[in-house]
Design a protein around this motif. Structure first.
Motif, mmCIF file in Angstrom:
data_model
loop_
_atom_site.group_PDB
_atom_site.id
_atom_site.type_symbol
_atom_site.label_atom_id
_atom_site.label_comp_id
_atom_site.label_asym_id
_atom_site.label_seq_id
_atom_site.Cartn_x
_atom_site.Cartn_y
_atom_site.Cartn_z
ATOM 1 N N LEU A 19 59.473 42.141 35.705
ATOM 2 C CA LEU A 19 58.327 41.261 35.507
ATOM 3 C C LEU A 19 58.547 39.903 36.163
ATOM 4 N N MET A 20 59.766 39.393 36.076
ATOM 5 C CA MET A 20 60.066 38.089 36.656
ATOM 6 C C MET A 20 60.269 38.156 38.162
ATOM 7 N N ALA A 21 60.624 39.326 38.658
ATOM 8 C CA ALA A 21 60.911 39.462 40.087
ATOM 9 C C ALA A 21 59.643 39.555 40.923
ATOM 10 N N GLN A 22 58.531 39.952 40.295
ATOM 11 C CA GLN A 22 57.298 40.124 41.068
ATOM 12 C C GLN A 22 56.251 39.124 40.574
ATOM 13 N N PRO A 23 55.582 38.447 41.482
ATOM 14 C CA PRO A 23 54.624 37.416 41.094
ATOM 15 C C PRO A 23 53.249 37.979 40.752
ATOM 16 N N ARG A 24 53.201 39.000 39.925
ATOM 17 C CA ARG A 24 51.919 39.605 39.550
ATOM 18 C C ARG A 24 52.075 40.289 38.192
ATOM 19 N N PRO A 25 50.959 40.561 37.520
ATOM 20 C CA PRO A 25 51.030 41.223 36.218
ATOM 21 C C PRO A 25 51.629 42.626 36.325
ATOM 22 N N LEU A 26 52.152 43.107 35.209
ATOM 23 C CA LEU A 26 52.772 44.422 35.129
ATOM 24 C C LEU A 26 52.176 45.167 33.944
ATOM 25 N N ARG A 27 51.616 46.386 34.227
ATOM 26 C CA ARG A 27 51.096 47.243 33.154
ATOM 27 C C ARG A 27 51.888 48.541 33.138
ATOM 28 N N VAL A 28 52.381 48.899 31.962
ATOM 29 C CA VAL A 28 53.160 50.127 31.815
ATOM 30 C C VAL A 28 52.543 50.933 30.670
ATOM 31 N N ASP A 29 52.072 52.140 30.975
ATOM 32 C CA ASP A 29 51.455 52.990 29.952
ATOM 33 C C ASP A 29 52.477 53.782 29.155
ATOM 34 N N ASP A 30 53.694 53.932 29.683
ATOM 35 C CA ASP A 30 54.750 54.655 28.966
ATOM 36 C C ASP A 30 56.067 53.928 29.217
ATOM 37 N N VAL A 31 56.411 53.022 28.319
ATOM 38 C CA VAL A 31 57.600 52.195 28.491
ATOM 39 C C VAL A 31 58.858 53.039 28.578
ATOM 40 N N LEU A 32 58.976 54.030 27.705
ATOM 41 C CA LEU A 32 60.203 54.824 27.627
ATOM 42 C C LEU A 32 60.445 55.619 28.904
ATOM 43 N N ALA A 33 59.374 55.940 29.644
ATOM 44 C CA ALA A 33 59.531 56.727 30.862
ATOM 45 C C ALA A 33 59.697 55.870 32.109
ATOM 46 N N HIS A 34 59.572 54.569 31.967
ATOM 47 C CA HIS A 34 59.655 53.694 33.137
ATOM 48 C C HIS A 34 61.099 53.635 33.636
ATOM 49 N N PRO A 35 61.324 53.687 34.961
ATOM 50 C CA PRO A 35 62.699 53.705 35.490
ATOM 51 C C PRO A 35 63.492 52.427 35.183
ATOM 52 N N SER A 36 62.823 51.312 34.933
ATOM 53 C CA SER A 36 63.544 50.072 34.643
ATOM 54 C C SER A 36 63.825 49.885 33.151
ATOM 55 N N PHE A 37 63.343 50.806 32.330
ATOM 56 C CA PHE A 37 63.536 50.649 30.881
ATOM 57 C C PHE A 37 64.992 50.816 30.494
ATOM 58 N N ARG A 38 65.444 49.941 29.603
ATOM 59 C CA ARG A 38 66.757 50.070 29.005
ATOM 60 C C ARG A 38 66.580 50.279 27.502
ATOM 61 N N GLU A 39 67.591 50.822 26.870
ATOM 62 C CA GLU A 39 67.487 51.130 25.449
ATOM 63 C C GLU A 39 67.154 49.875 24.644
ATOM 64 N N TYR A 40 66.312 50.071 23.632
ATOM 65 C CA TYR A 40 66.041 48.973 22.719
ATOM 66 C C TYR A 40 67.292 48.656 21.904
ATOM 67 N N PRO A 41 67.548 47.397 21.623
ATOM 68 C CA PRO A 41 68.689 47.065 20.761
ATOM 69 C C PRO A 41 68.423 47.532 19.335
ATOM 70 N N PRO A 42 69.460 47.695 18.544
ATOM 71 C CA PRO A 42 69.273 48.121 17.148
ATOM 72 C C PRO A 42 68.344 47.169 16.403
ATOM 73 N N GLY A 43 67.414 47.754 15.652
ATOM 74 C CA GLY A 43 66.472 46.961 14.879
ATOM 75 C C GLY A 43 65.210 46.593 15.618
ATOM 76 N N HIS A 44 65.175 46.815 16.937
ATOM 77 C CA HIS A 44 63.992 46.468 17.723
ATOM 78 C C HIS A 44 62.911 47.520 17.500
ATOM 79 N N PRO A 45 61.657 47.114 17.254
ATOM 80 C CA PRO A 45 60.589 48.109 17.106
ATOM 81 C C PRO A 45 60.383 48.882 18.403
ATOM 82 N N VAL A 46 60.098 50.174 18.273
ATOM 83 C CA VAL A 46 59.847 51.017 19.439
ATOM 84 C C VAL A 46 58.441 50.728 19.956
ATOM 85 N N MET A 47 58.345 50.318 21.219
ATOM 86 C CA MET A 47 57.064 49.961 21.825
ATOM 87 C C MET A 47 56.760 50.940 22.944
ATOM 88 N N ARG A 48 55.526 51.386 23.014
ATOM 89 C CA ARG A 48 55.136 52.450 23.949
ATOM 90 C C ARG A 48 54.456 51.926 25.205
#
Length: 466
Positions: free
Chosen positions: A137-166
């Motif tokens: 998001l910070m590397a590109q000067p434009r908005p970012l829309r992701v319909d499936d966060v977990l499937a996105h290649p840049s996604f990293r695991e949520y830290p413990p306690g973090h709500p799962v966001m789709r």
């Protein structure tokens, strides 16, 4: 008003499609109050859906405009950024939201969230890192829309306690190509993905956030620079025989943080300490410039003419009228002379200034009220009286400007009562600590500059023997 017009047009158009007379004739194949048929009903449903979308978009744009206006009128940065993330989340129907502010090194320095509990904060830490989707998001000067966060290649695991966001919608906060932070949201309450309209709304509010952050940083730079300039005009305190001295200057809370308040202390050729506090009328660069002129002239006059304070103020007033047209200012000028082995004699005159506050070692605090002279700049012809007071060693003397005792909510008399009461409670503390607490007692917002000169009177004979 626009909604009423849109509703009226939709109602008339619906009547025409559903069998209303056109030019006095009923449509061919139709009848008064007849059925539209399957194709006519579908068109009507589409039209009604379009009108609902138009009304919803109009409502969202009106709320967006209200939000931008509210942000523009908010002077406190944190309040403005909280408003941005809360209003944005509401407008795009997001369950979670965050606005991260970057420092000059490109790291997150502050975070304002929506929909995240304190328990989550404790579990995952308050500040995110610039990795994963946030890095993209910070590397590109434009908005970012992701319909499936977990499937996105840049996604990293949520830290413990973090709500799962789709789903995710985010945009960098940019001003002229400089990144100030990120604004991002997750999971619409409806369960639907974010839309192009959502993206445009978030981008608009991110622009408002960028302007707010840049203005706040500019404000801070101006505040810091003007305060440094003001302090550079004030002298360091010299060694004063037999006295412990402390001086403080505090600018007003509003920009420009510069004005005409000052303090000074010099040792005269006869060895007597000369003490000054003053206040030039005005709260701007001109007041600070005039203050510098008056302070320097007063130093020279006091040093060259070991005269009573009233005579020095008269000479100063004459020179100011001749050279500068008589600028308005109040001044208290004093000599603090040794008087016997355990006492001091304070000799002073004022040009319309507030009286000194005396804190004896025993007994109540009291103001050395006396007939005050007129301010500088009125006329140099009117006389100013001299006053004197014998003060026992161990006492504390406070000279100050009106910013310490006056604000918009309360008058000077009430402020002076509060100062005397607070100073009495602090009189046994070291003088440096006492001054700090006197300023802190006024709170963190000052409507005027404050100059404070505090002196604790020692035993003259004992100090000289050392």
């Amino acid at each position: 008003m626009n909604r009423c017009h849109a509703g009226d047009r939709g109602h008339d158009l619906g009547k025409g499609i559903s069998g209303g007379a056109v030019g006095g004739q009923w449509p061919e194949g139709g009848a008064h109050g007849g059925d539209l048929g399957p194709f006519g009903s579908e068109k009507l449903r589409r039209l009604q859906a379009s009108l609902v979308q138009i009304e919803d978009l109009h409502s969202r744009m009106a709320r967006l405009l209200d939000a931008v206006l509210a942000i523009s009128s908010e002077l406190e940065l944190n309040a403005a950024l909280r408003t941005i993330v809360e209003v944005s989340a509401d407008l795009v129907d997001a369950q979670y939201g965050a606005l991260g502010v970057l420092n000059e090194q490109g790291e997150f320095a502050d975070l304002f969230t929506y929909g995240v509990s304190e328990e989550v904060y404790e579990a995952i830490g308050r500040l995110p890192t610039t990795h994963g989707l946030l890095q993209e998001l910070m590397a590109q000067p434009r908005p970012l829309r992701v319909d499936d966060v977990l499937a996105h290649p840049s996604f990293r695991e949520y830290p413990p306690g973090h709500p799962v966001m789709r789903t995710l919608l985010g945009t960098p906060i940019l001003v002229r190509g400089v990144a100030y932070g990120t604004l991002y949201f997750a999971d619409k309450r409806s369960g639907l993905p974010f839309t192009g309209d959502d993206e445009r709304i978030v981008a608009a509010l991110a622009s408002a956030a960028g302007v707010a952050i840049e203005n706040a940083r500019l404000y801070e730079r101006i505040r810091r620079n003007t305060e440094e300039f003001q302090r550079s005009l004030l002298p360091p305190l010299p060694e004063l025989n037999g006295l412990w001295a402390c001086a403080r200057y505090l600018p007003s809370s509003s920009v420009p943080r510069i004005g005409g308040d000052w303090y000074d202390a010099i040792v005269l050729p006869d060895g007597v300490p000369c003490l000054v506090v003053g206040d030039v009328m005005g709260h701007d660069l001109r007041a600070a410039t005039v203050m510098s002129h008056i302070s320097n002239m007063l130093r020279v006059l006091a040093y060259e003419h070991c005269e009573p304070p009233s005579q020095i103020l008269r000479r100063l007033d004459e020179i100011l009228h001749a050279l500068h047209g008589g600028p308005m200012a109040t001044v208290l000028l004093a000599r603090l002379e040794e008087y016997g082995g355990t006492e001091w004699r304070l000799r002073w005159a004022t040009a319309g200034h507030l009286p000194p506050l005396l804190l004896p070692t025993g007994g109540p605090a009291r103001y050395l009220r006396a007939e005050g002279g007129h301010p500088l700049g009125v006329t140099p012809d009117l006389p100013r009286p001299d006053h004197q007071q014998i003060i026992p060693a161990g006492s504390t003397l406070l000279l100050y400007t009106d910013g310490l005792v006056e604000d918009r909510a309360h008058g000077v008399d009430r402020g002076m009562e509060s100062l005397a009461r607070t100073a009495s409670q602090l009189r046994d503390l070291p003088i440096e600590e006492m001054c700090e607490l006197l300023l802190a007692n006024r709170g963190d917002r000052f409507t005027d500059d404050v100059a404070l000169l505090a002196l604790r009177l020692g035993e003259p004979a004992d100090l000289h023997a050392d």
